[in-house]
Design an enzyme around this catalytic site. Structure first.
Site, mmCIF file in Angstrom:
data_model
loop_
_atom_site.group_PDB
_atom_site.id
_atom_site.type_symbol
_atom_site.label_atom_id
_atom_site.label_comp_id
_atom_site.label_asym_id
_atom_site.label_seq_id
_atom_site.Cartn_x
_atom_site.Cartn_y
_atom_site.Cartn_z
ATOM 1 N N ARG A 94 3.947 -0.064 -4.383
ATOM 2 C CA ARG A 94 3.899 1.130 -3.540
ATOM 3 C C ARG A 94 3.993 2.422 -4.352
ATOM 4 N NH1 ARG A 94 7.529 -0.964 -0.810
ATOM 5 N NH2 ARG A 94 6.294 -2.170 0.625
ATOM 6 N N THR A 120 -2.850 2.032 -5.230
ATOM 7 C CA THR A 120 -2.542 1.464 -3.907
ATOM 8 C C THR A 120 -2.649 2.440 -2.737
ATOM 9 O OG1 THR A 120 -0.146 1.853 -4.143
ATOM 10 C CG2 THR A 120 -1.008 -0.270 -4.916
ATOM 11 N N MET A 151 0.832 -1.194 0.000
ATOM 12 C CA MET A 151 0.000 0.000 0.000
ATOM 13 C C MET A 151 0.876 1.257 0.000
ATOM 14 S SD MET A 151 -2.707 0.692 2.977
ATOM 15 C CE MET A 151 -3.322 2.299 3.300
ATOM 16 N N HIS A 152 0.474 2.264 -0.752
ATOM 17 C CA HIS A 152 1.168 3.550 -0.787
ATOM 18 C C HIS A 152 0.726 4.333 0.453
ATOM 19 C CE1 HIS A 152 3.054 6.994 -2.906
ATOM 20 N NE2 HIS A 152 2.168 7.691 -2.211
ATOM 21 N N HIS A 153 1.452 4.126 1.538
ATOM 22 C CA HIS A 153 1.077 4.735 2.811
ATOM 23 C C HIS A 153 2.318 4.760 3.698
ATOM 24 C CE1 HIS A 153 -0.757 5.012 6.823
ATOM 25 N NE2 HIS A 153 -1.834 5.495 6.213
#
Length: 165
Positions: free
Chosen positions: A125, A131, A70-72
């Site tokens: 990511r 994402t 996840m892009h977080h």
């Protein structure tokens, strides 16, 4: 998933409105009752939770197959429990963003962007369009899930949360 979760939320509200007024939705191909509108909203939630061509849940942490990259920032950096060292602003990006492995922290309940218009999904990511999680995706999904859970309690139909895990 932004449009899917928001549309499903609005459909659940509109189905209640139709039911209260004892009305039907009139479309160019026919009419739909409140129950049919709810069933369609549920089908959209089922898609989000894994009943889709990729058999992937786009709700992080739900089911056996969900996005791992996840892009977080909070999901992609090491946990403080693992590394108690000070993390500078750019260090999180420099040290963890480009890693190939899954995120060390699972942001359970985050609804990500999801697949593109061809149902293609790249769990990367760097692919923020697909994402990254947004609160406006997740918030509307919470509303739909609450409604479906209430319908399950009323015996109307099974909630996606208890139907299969």
């Amino acid at each position: 998933m932004q449009y899917v979760s928001n549309a499903a939320f609005l459909l659940t509200i509109y189905s209640d409105h139709l039911q209260t007024l004892n009305r039907r939705l009139i479309c160019d191909r026919g009419e739909l009752g409140s129950e049919e509108v709810r069933v369609f909203a549920k089908s959209q939630v089922d898609y989000i939770l894994g009943e889709n061509p990729k058999a992937t849940s786009y709700l992080v942490g739900y089911g056996s197959r969900y996005p791992q990259r996840m892009h977080h920032r909070g999901g992609s950096i090491e946990s403080y429990g693992e590394n108690k060292g000070f993390i500078r602003c750019t260090q999180g990006y420099d040290n963890w963003f480009h890693r190939k492995g899954p995120n060390p922290n699972v942001i359970v309940g985050a609804l990500i962007g999801g697949p593109n218009e061809k149902d293609e999904f790249s769990d990367d990511r760097k692919n923020f369009m697909q994402t990254e999680a947004y609160t406006y995706n997740t918030a509307s999904l919470v509303g739909v899930l609450a409604k479906l859970h209430g319908l399950e309690d009323d015996g109307v139909f099974n909630s996606p949360l208890t139907a299969s895990r």
